[in-house]
Design a protein around this motif. Structure first.
Motif, PDB file in Angstrom:
ATOM      1  N   THR A 125       0.843  -1.197   0.000  1.00 32.92           N
ATOM      2  CA  THR A 125       0.000   0.000   0.000  1.00 32.92           C
ATOM      3  C   THR A 125       0.872   1.240   0.000  1.00 32.92           C
ATOM      4  O   THR A 125       0.632   2.210  -0.728  1.00 32.92           O
ATOM      5  N   ALA A 126       1.893   1.218   0.838  1.00 32.19           N
ATOM      6  CA  ALA A 126       2.990   2.189   0.762  1.00 32.19           C
ATOM      7  C   ALA A 126       4.234   1.430   0.322  1.00 32.19           C
ATOM      8  O   ALA A 126       4.317   0.205   0.455  1.00 32.19           O
ATOM      9  N   THR A 127       5.203   2.149  -0.211  1.00 31.14           N
ATOM     10  CA  THR A 127       6.488   1.553  -0.570  1.00 31.14           C
ATOM     11  C   THR A 127       7.548   2.102   0.377  1.00 31.14           C
ATOM     12  O   THR A 127       7.683   3.319   0.513  1.00 31.14           O
ATOM     13  N   THR A 128       8.259   1.207   1.049  1.00 31.88           N
ATOM     14  CA  THR A 128       9.355   1.628   1.918  1.00 31.88           C
ATOM     15  C   THR A 128      10.670   1.229   1.263  1.00 31.88           C
ATOM     16  O   THR A 128      10.788   0.164   0.655  1.00 31.88           O
ATOM     17  N   GLY A 146       2.374   3.815  -2.429  1.00 30.88           N
ATOM     18  CA  GLY A 146       2.524   2.696  -3.344  1.00 30.88           C
ATOM     19  C   GLY A 146       1.899   2.998  -4.700  1.00 30.88           C
ATOM     20  O   GLY A 146       1.267   4.039  -4.903  1.00 30.88           O
ATOM     21  N   VAL A 147       2.072   2.074  -5.637  1.00 32.37           N
ATOM     22  CA  VAL A 147       1.614   2.291  -7.011  1.00 32.37           C
ATOM     23  C   VAL A 147       0.128   2.626  -7.046  1.00 32.37           C
ATOM     24  O   VAL A 147      -0.289   3.637  -7.635  1.00 32.37           O
ATOM     25  N   ASP A 148      -0.704   1.807  -6.419  1.00 35.27           N
ATOM     26  CA  ASP A 148      -2.145   2.039  -6.499  1.00 35.27           C
ATOM     27  C   ASP A 148      -2.562   3.266  -5.698  1.00 35.27           C
ATOM     28  O   ASP A 148      -3.516   3.960  -6.075  1.00 35.27           O
ATOM     29  N   LEU A 149      -1.864   3.541  -4.602  1.00 37.47           N
ATOM     30  CA  LEU A 149      -2.181   4.740  -3.829  1.00 37.47           C
ATOM     31  C   LEU A 149      -1.883   5.996  -4.647  1.00 37.47           C
ATOM     32  O   LEU A 149      -2.635   6.978  -4.597  1.00 37.47           O
ATOM     33  N   MET A 150      -0.810   5.964  -5.425  1.00 34.43           N
ATOM     34  CA  MET A 150      -0.519   7.077  -6.321  1.00 34.43           C
ATOM     35  C   MET A 150      -1.644   7.255  -7.344  1.00 34.43           C
ATOM     36  O   MET A 150      -2.105   8.372  -7.602  1.00 34.43           O
ATOM     37  N   GLY A 182       3.789   6.803 -15.149  1.00 40.12           N
ATOM     38  CA  GLY A 182       4.336   7.762 -14.197  1.00 40.12           C
ATOM     39  C   GLY A 182       4.458   7.180 -12.807  1.00 40.12           C
ATOM     40  O   GLY A 182       5.473   7.379 -12.114  1.00 40.12           O
ATOM     41  N   CYS A 183       3.443   6.443 -12.372  1.00 42.99           N
ATOM     42  CA  CYS A 183       3.483   5.833 -11.042  1.00 42.99           C
ATOM     43  C   CYS A 183       4.589   4.785 -10.943  1.00 42.99           C
ATOM     44  O   CYS A 183       5.309   4.707  -9.939  1.00 42.99           O
ATOM     45  N   LEU A 184       4.748   3.973 -11.986  1.00 44.63           N
ATOM     46  CA  LEU A 184       5.781   2.940 -11.967  1.00 44.63           C
ATOM     47  C   LEU A 184       7.177   3.553 -12.056  1.00 44.63           C
ATOM     48  O   LEU A 184       8.105   3.118 -11.364  1.00 44.63           O
ATOM     49  N   GLN A 185       7.336   4.569 -12.896  1.00 50.99           N
ATOM     50  CA  GLN A 185       8.630   5.230 -13.003  1.00 50.99           C
ATOM     51  C   GLN A 185       9.001   5.930 -11.692  1.00 50.99           C
ATOM     52  O   GLN A 185      10.179   5.985 -11.316  1.00 50.99           O
ATOM     53  N   ALA A 186       8.013   6.469 -10.991  1.00 50.52           N
ATOM     54  CA  ALA A 186       8.280   7.117  -9.705  1.00 50.52           C
ATOM     55  C   ALA A 186       8.806   6.107  -8.687  1.00 50.52           C
ATOM     56  O   ALA A 186       9.747   6.398  -7.928  1.00 50.52           O
ATOM     57  N   GLN A 187       8.214   4.922  -8.665  1.00 47.06           N
ATOM     58  CA  GLN A 187       8.695   3.875  -7.765  1.00 47.06           C
ATOM     59  C   GLN A 187      10.134   3.484  -8.115  1.00 47.06           C
ATOM     60  O   GLN A 187      11.017   3.447  -7.249  1.00 47.06           O
ATOM     61  N   ALA A 204      26.664  -5.163  -3.031  1.00 44.84           N
ATOM     62  CA  ALA A 204      25.434  -4.395  -2.803  1.00 44.84           C
ATOM     63  C   ALA A 204      24.307  -4.933  -3.676  1.00 44.84           C
ATOM     64  O   ALA A 204      24.505  -5.264  -4.849  1.00 44.84           O
ATOM     65  N   CYS A 205      23.125  -5.015  -3.084  1.00 43.78           N
ATOM     66  CA  CYS A 205      21.989  -5.621  -3.788  1.00 43.78           C
ATOM     67  C   CYS A 205      20.697  -4.998  -3.273  1.00 43.78           C
ATOM     68  O   CYS A 205      20.623  -4.567  -2.117  1.00 43.78           O
ATOM     69  N   CYS A 206      19.705  -4.961  -4.127  1.00 44.81           N
ATOM     70  CA  CYS A 206      18.360  -4.553  -3.724  1.00 44.81           C
ATOM     71  C   CYS A 206      17.524  -5.798  -3.466  1.00 44.81           C
ATOM     72  O   CYS A 206      17.426  -6.669  -4.338  1.00 44.81           O
ATOM     73  N   LEU A 207      16.949  -5.898  -2.275  1.00 45.76           N
ATOM     74  CA  LEU A 207      16.010  -6.973  -1.951  1.00 45.76           C
ATOM     75  C   LEU A 207      14.608  -6.384  -2.031  1.00 45.76           C
ATOM     76  O   LEU A 207      14.266  -5.471  -1.267  1.00 45.76           O
ATOM     77  N   LEU A 208      13.820  -6.889  -2.961  1.00 43.66           N
ATOM     78  CA  LEU A 208      12.526  -6.302  -3.288  1.00 43.66           C
ATOM     79  C   LEU A 208      11.405  -7.289  -3.020  1.00 43.66           C
ATOM     80  O   LEU A 208      11.429  -8.414  -3.514  1.00 43.66           O
ATOM     81  N   GLY A 209      10.430  -6.860  -2.226  1.00 41.98           N
ATOM     82  CA  GLY A 209       9.272  -7.700  -1.951  1.00 41.98           C
ATOM     83  C   GLY A 209       8.016  -6.867  -1.894  1.00 41.98           C
ATOM     84  O   GLY A 209       8.024  -5.657  -2.102  1.00 41.98           O
ATOM     85  N   GLY A 210       6.899  -7.536  -1.613  1.00 42.94           N
ATOM     86  CA  GLY A 210       5.622  -6.853  -1.529  1.00 42.94           C
ATOM     87  C   GLY A 210       4.738  -7.138  -2.728  1.00 42.94           C
ATOM     88  O   GLY A 210       5.211  -7.526  -3.800  1.00 42.94           O
ATOM     89  N   GLY A 211       3.443  -6.911  -2.555  1.00 45.38           N
ATOM     90  CA  GLY A 211       2.476  -7.277  -3.575  1.00 45.38           C
ATOM     91  C   GLY A 211       2.620  -6.532  -4.881  1.00 45.38           C
ATOM     92  O   GLY A 211       2.216  -7.034  -5.929  1.00 45.38           O
ATOM     93  N   ALA A 212       3.193  -5.318  -4.847  1.00 43.34           N
ATOM     94  CA  ALA A 212       3.351  -4.524  -6.066  1.00 43.34           C
ATOM     95  C   ALA A 212       4.750  -4.630  -6.661  1.00 43.34           C
ATOM     96  O   ALA A 212       5.045  -3.952  -7.652  1.00 43.34           O
ATOM     97  N   ALA A 213       5.595  -5.455  -6.079  1.00 42.45           N
ATOM     98  CA  ALA A 213       6.991  -5.523  -6.518  1.00 42.45           C
ATOM     99  C   ALA A 213       7.122  -5.874  -7.988  1.00 42.45           C
ATOM    100  O   ALA A 213       7.940  -5.303  -8.718  1.00 42.45           O
ATOM    101  N   GLY A 214       6.306  -6.807  -8.453  1.00 40.01           N
ATOM    102  CA  GLY A 214       6.416  -7.260  -9.833  1.00 40.01           C
ATOM    103  C   GLY A 214       6.035  -6.210 -10.855  1.00 40.01           C
ATOM    104  O   GLY A 214       6.397  -6.332 -12.035  1.00 40.01           O
TER     105      GLY A 214
END
Length: 245
Positions: A125-128, A146-150, A182-187, A204-214
């Motif tokens: 819902t939010a992206t941290t 998050g994407v949908d909140l935007m 725009g919402c996806l590019q902002a993320q 160094a690596c990004c660990l990405l999770g959450g329902g909107a990650a994909g």
């Protein structure tokens, strides 16, 4: 046995783990808020569960509902709060105990899975977007819609931008696509800008999770691992540390 619970803004994720087997995951599931009463069926399947360890960002009412459900089984309910240090992660928030419990657990989960510097991203819902250095120091992070909140914010606060389902495009040529892109590019932009702060560090690596990650993972041009349930991984690491001590 222990029930691990990640009560998020829209869903409640759970694991059942066995503390005698290094908190290995025996079962897992996801419940929408409206179906939270089904958590009672979970503990009925696993009568050896005696503790619940969890994080909750869904509010006091959700915490009370879960506590009532588990009280009938005499299960001890423990809600995690951020601390100064745990499981090799040191909390450098200005007021450490004010860091969200879900962010804290996700950082610990990330440290358990990756011992180099990492950017811990939870897209819901939010992206941290949180920075963890090579030595396990939490340096700080972002909270963005998050994407949908935007998308809903644009539709709800502008007169002529609809809540429409568009498609991603590098060069959008209709309004719906412009909003979605725009919402996806902002993320992706927020994630890549934060990752630049640790990109020079080994492994160094990004660990990405959450329902909107994909929805925006494919836009990221950084070292990336998609990891489900970082919060639950963190709770399991906390349990392991308790029993190791």
């Amino acid at each position: 046995m222990i029930l691990l619970v990640d009560a998020g803004n829209t869903r409640v994720k759970w694991w059942v783990v066995d503390e005698a087997a290094q908190a290995n995951n025996l079962a897992e599931g996801v419940l929408e808020h409206a179906r939270i009463d089904e958590l009672q069926h979970v503990v009925e399947r696993f009568p050896a569960v005696t503790r619940m360890v969890g994080t909750n960002v869904a509010g006091d009412a959700m915490a009370e509902r879960i506590a009532r459900l588990l009280a009938s089984r005499s299960i001890t309910v423990e809600w995690v709060r951020a601390s100064l240090q745990c499981c090799g992660v040191r909390n450098h928030y200005a007021a450490p105990t004010q860091l969200g419990a879900d962010r804290w657990a996700a950082l610990i989960g990330a440290r358990a899975l990756h011992h180099g510097a990492c950017l811990v991203v939870s897209a819901g819902t939010a992206t941290t977007v949180d920075l963890l250095d090579t030595d396990g120091n939490f340096l700080g992070g972002l909270i963005i819609p998050g994407v949908d909140l935007m998308r809903h914010s644009l539709a709800g606060n502008t007169a002529q931008l609809p809540l429409a389902s568009g498609r991603f495009s590098m060069q959008p040529r209709c309004t719906a696509d412009a909003i979605e892109s725009g919402c996806l590019q902002a993320q992706a932009g927020a994630v890549e800008r934060m990752f630049a702060q640790i990109a020079h560090l080994p492994d160094a690596c990004c660990l990405l999770g959450g329902g909107a990650a994909g929805r925006f993972a494919g836009l990221l041009d950084i070292p990336l691992q998609k990891v489900d349930n970082l919060v639950l991984h963190g709770l399991a690491a906390m349990v392991r540390e308790q029993y190791a001590g």
